[in-house]
Design a protein around this motif. Structure first.
Motif, PDB file in Angstrom:
ATOM      1  N   PRO A 211      35.812  40.284  36.534  1.00  0.00           N
ATOM      2  CA  PRO A 211      35.037  38.665  36.738  1.00  0.00           C
ATOM      3  C   PRO A 211      36.390  37.661  36.656  1.00  0.00           C
ATOM      4  O   PRO A 211      37.055  38.158  36.264  1.00  0.00           O
ATOM      5  CB  PRO A 211      33.998  38.637  36.436  1.00  0.00           C
ATOM      6  N   PRO A 212      36.243  36.765  37.448  1.00  0.00           N
ATOM      7  CA  PRO A 212      37.160  35.734  36.994  1.00  0.00           C
ATOM      8  C   PRO A 212      37.445  35.219  36.330  1.00  0.00           C
ATOM      9  O   PRO A 212      38.241  34.355  35.276  1.00  0.00           O
ATOM     10  CB  PRO A 212      36.210  34.192  38.060  1.00  0.00           C
ATOM     11  N   THR A 213      36.745  35.272  35.122  1.00  0.00           N
ATOM     12  CA  THR A 213      36.430  34.844  33.501  1.00  0.00           C
ATOM     13  C   THR A 213      37.930  35.539  32.968  1.00  0.00           C
ATOM     14  O   THR A 213      38.391  35.434  31.805  1.00  0.00           O
ATOM     15  CB  THR A 213      35.314  34.901  32.498  1.00  0.00           C
ATOM     16  N   GLU A 214      37.645  36.942  33.800  1.00  0.00           N
ATOM     17  CA  GLU A 214      38.895  37.427  33.232  1.00  0.00           C
ATOM     18  C   GLU A 214      40.397  37.370  33.860  1.00  0.00           C
ATOM     19  O   GLU A 214      40.810  37.945  34.836  1.00  0.00           O
ATOM     20  CB  GLU A 214      38.703  39.196  33.692  1.00  0.00           C
ATOM     21  N   ILE A 215      40.650  36.117  33.508  1.00  0.00           N
ATOM     22  CA  ILE A 215      41.863  35.602  34.228  1.00  0.00           C
ATOM     23  C   ILE A 215      43.430  36.359  34.329  1.00  0.00           C
ATOM     24  O   ILE A 215      43.613  36.227  35.933  1.00  0.00           O
ATOM     25  CB  ILE A 215      42.824  34.253  33.641  1.00  0.00           C
ATOM     26  N   TYR A 218      42.063  38.823  37.111  1.00  0.00           N
ATOM     27  CA  TYR A 218      41.667  38.127  38.025  1.00  0.00           C
ATOM     28  C   TYR A 218      42.601  37.916  39.009  1.00  0.00           C
ATOM     29  O   TYR A 218      42.611  38.037  40.740  1.00  0.00           O
ATOM     30  CB  TYR A 218      40.494  37.499  37.571  1.00  0.00           C
ATOM     31  N   ARG A 219      43.869  37.518  38.577  1.00  0.00           N
ATOM     32  CA  ARG A 219      45.115  36.550  39.378  1.00  0.00           C
ATOM     33  C   ARG A 219      46.293  37.937  39.672  1.00  0.00           C
ATOM     34  O   ARG A 219      46.655  37.409  40.784  1.00  0.00           O
ATOM     35  CB  ARG A 219      45.201  35.952  37.831  1.00  0.00           C
ATOM     36  N   GLU A 245      31.116  43.345  41.208  1.00  0.00           N
ATOM     37  CA  GLU A 245      32.199  41.818  41.581  1.00  0.00           C
ATOM     38  C   GLU A 245      33.514  42.682  42.644  1.00  0.00           C
ATOM     39  O   GLU A 245      33.949  41.361  43.399  1.00  0.00           O
ATOM     40  CB  GLU A 245      32.561  42.095  40.166  1.00  0.00           C
TER      41      GLU A 245
END
Length: 615
Positions: A211-215, A218-219, A245
């Motif tokens: 998810p976006p919270t796992e930066i 995700y990046r 996701e």
């Protein structure tokens, strides 16, 4: 600076993209000039669904799209919005503002997460002071845009990222994806990704579902996908049939979303659609298209497509037979901007030439992906869209127009609205098209009529096929108009007798047109018209001396006078245009069926022998 927006690998990638894009826009640029230009650039990340600017905003900057996709949207007088264009990576938007500073004439919204570079008017003036040739190149860009707008030039929609979304677990999405991927590879280098494949390629089985919270994860995935998009012409993202996701990522990356469904299943919205693609909580504004999978092809039309379209806001829909190489090749052409559209003009009995040209195209194995036309062109295109080969089109038209020599035999005793009752024509269309709807045709189809009540062209893409064609061929004064939602519809030739522009909007990247431009040589060499009695006697001679059109021919030709100039402009947009010489045949000469078909065939073969193909 970009470093504050992106991680280092993605920063380097975007700079390299910019380095390759700027010379295409502004002319030759060495490293020294490139480094001098960088401080004037304003980097901007625009999330999917967000506006770059709105219609009416004050304009003082141009933007270059480095990655992602934008849509150009205008507000209509009725309060609705209409998408009028697409901006793909490497293209500019808002350049007119550099020179005029006027309010924006349209809004621009991100279809998916995008990265742009903005150049203000002040920065641009500094740049051209360093390199005066830049102003010439930006002027060339503006002239090109104006030319497209004023000369009706096509600006085809370019898809890069395609998300395939199975609407139920029963859809054999793996087989579908692999076959589509292979067909798309013929048009450029494609890459096919699933959540599992991404995990294997990056040695991290969970990264596609981060998810976006796992930066960090995700990046890393974002940067890697950017690299793949830069290295490939097309990306095929295979989503999960559930809300995951990875499914969200596929939708956010997409330029075009294909909703894949089995025809036998219920047409209700799927959980993925309800959660991610409709309402205020939808996560993307990308175009959506429906693909209905059929177990086998039959002469019966797909039915009922209407139930599938009703709850969805779709750009297109496609009927595909499972495992059909031919159908998947058609879909791949549509997605890659290589679809072939056949646009057929009106022209009375001269329209039989369309049939001969279709025969020639079929003989050389020339595919037709989209069919459309005006008046009799709409009739022939309708038969082609039903999936009928030449011999069936020929058989149907031969029976309709030779077995019943003319649909023009039921005259009104008191012609208050039209000379003819139109009942023979209605019976003819019923026999040919029955109760079929446009959306149930195997190929995408449209025809053109004229809305007499609103003084505008009407494009028929849904609803009764028979009624749409009846409207398209309703010659004013000859046949009664068609009533449609309280409006009166008449022959489409009044506004658009050669609908090449509409064909482009229907997704055809390459267009074949047949223009039956009607000869209007009626110089009679007389000071005044002879009497009716003299004209009547003259027509009994083998070589009449009065070169006068009949009343019917005059009415037919009058319908296209308004659109003749537009047709001449549009003809230049066609990739291949047939223009058979049919001056020896009359517009009402239905009995010359075989001769006109043969004339069309001979002309097409002559053109095709000299034609080098689309390449």
């Amino acid at each position: 600076m970009l470093e504050s927006l992106l991680n280092k690998p993605r920063h380097d990638l975007q700079l390299n993209r910019l380095r390759s894009i700027l010379p295409k826009l502004f002319g030759e640029m060495d490293d020294e000039l490139f480094l001098a230009v960088l401080p004037y650039l304003n980097w901007k990340e625009l999330p999917g669904g967000h506006h770059l600017f709105h219609q009416g905003d004050q304009g003082d900057s141009l933007f270059i799209l480095i990655s992602g996709r934008l849509q150009v949207v205008v507000r209509l007088p009725d309060g609705n919005s209409k998408v009028i264009g697409e901006i793909a990576r490497g293209e500019t938007v808002g350049e007119m503002a550099i020179f005029t500073g006027e309010p924006r004439s349209a809004g621009v919204v991100a279809v998916r997460d995008s990265v742009l570079v903005g150049i203000s008017k002040e920065a641009f003036e500094e740049m051209i002071a360093r390199s005066p040739t830049m102003v010439m190149n930006i002027t060339r860009l503006i002239i090109g845009r104006l030319k497209q707008r004023n000369m009706l030039e096509r600006n085809p929609f370019k898809v890069v990222n395609i998300a395939l979304v199975p609407l139920t677990p029963a859809v054999r999405i793996e087989e579908f994806s692999q076959l589509l991927f292979r067909k798309m590879n013929r048009h450029g280098e494609a890459m096919h990704l699933t959540g599992k494949a991404v995990g294997q390629l990056l040695n991290d089985e969970d990264i596609a579902y981060a998810p976006p919270t796992e930066i960090g994860h995700y990046r890393r995935l974002t940067a890697w996908l950017d690299e793949q998009e830069a290295a490939h012409d097309y990306m095929v993202y295979e989503a999960d049939p559930a809300v995951t996701e990875w499914t969200k990522r596929c939708l956010r990356q997409a330029d075009e979303i294909l909703l894949i469904a089995n025809e036998g299943e219920g047409p209700v919205l799927s959980p993925v659609e309800n959660a991610l693609l409709v309402g205020d909580h939808k996560i993307t504004t990308a175009n959506q298209a429906l693909v209905l999978l059929h177990h086998s092809w039959s002469k019966e039309m797909p039915y009922p497509t209407k139930a599938w379209l009703a709850p969805r806001k779709l750009r297109f829909h496609h009927h595909i037979v499972e495992h059909s190489e031919k159908d998947m090749e058609r879909l791949a052409r549509l997605l890659t901007g290589n679809a072939i559209g056949l646009a057929l003009s009106g022209g009375g009995a001269k329209g039989f030439a369309h049939i001969g040209i279709y025969k020639a195209l079929e003989e050389i194995g020339f595919p037709v992906d989209v069919a459309g036309g005006t008046s009799i062109g709409g009739i022939i295109a309708g038969l082609i869209a039903m999936g009928k080969p030449f011999h069936e089109v020929d058989g149907i038209c031969r029976k309709a127009f030779i077995g019943n020599p003319t649909p023009l035999g039921d005259y009104n005793l008191f012609p208050l609205i039209s000379l003819l009752k139109g009942r023979k024509l209605d019976r003819l269309l019923q026999a040919v098209f029955g109760e079929n709807t446009i959306e149930d045709q195997w190929l995408n189809y449209f025809c053109i009529s004229t809305n007499l009540s609103k003084s505008q062209a009407k494009i028929h893409t849904r609803g009764s096929l028979k009624k749409a064609i009846r409207a398209s061929i309703s010659l004013p004064g000859i046949f009664p108009p068609v009533v449609d939602n309280g409006d009166l519809l008449i022959d489409g030739g009044i506004f658009n007798n050669l609908p090449i522009d509409v064909m482009g909007e229907m997704g055809a990247g390459r267009i074949v047109a047949v223009d039956l431009d009607i000869e209007r040589d009626y110089c009679i060499g007389l000071e005044s018209l002879p009497s009716n009695w003299a004209i009547l006697k003259d027509r009994f001679f083998k070589k009449p001396k009065y070169n006068l059109p009949s009343m019917m021919a005059t009415l037919v030709q009058a319908t296209t006078l308004n659109s003749d100039n537009k047709s001449r402009q549009l003809r230049m947009q066609a990739d291949l245009c047939f223009h058979p010489s049919l001056g020896q045949f009359g517009l009402m000469e239905w009995k010359a069926y075989d001769k006109i078909v043969e004339a069309g065939y001979r002309h097409a073969m002559e053109v095709l022998e000299q034609w080098e193909g689309f390449g």
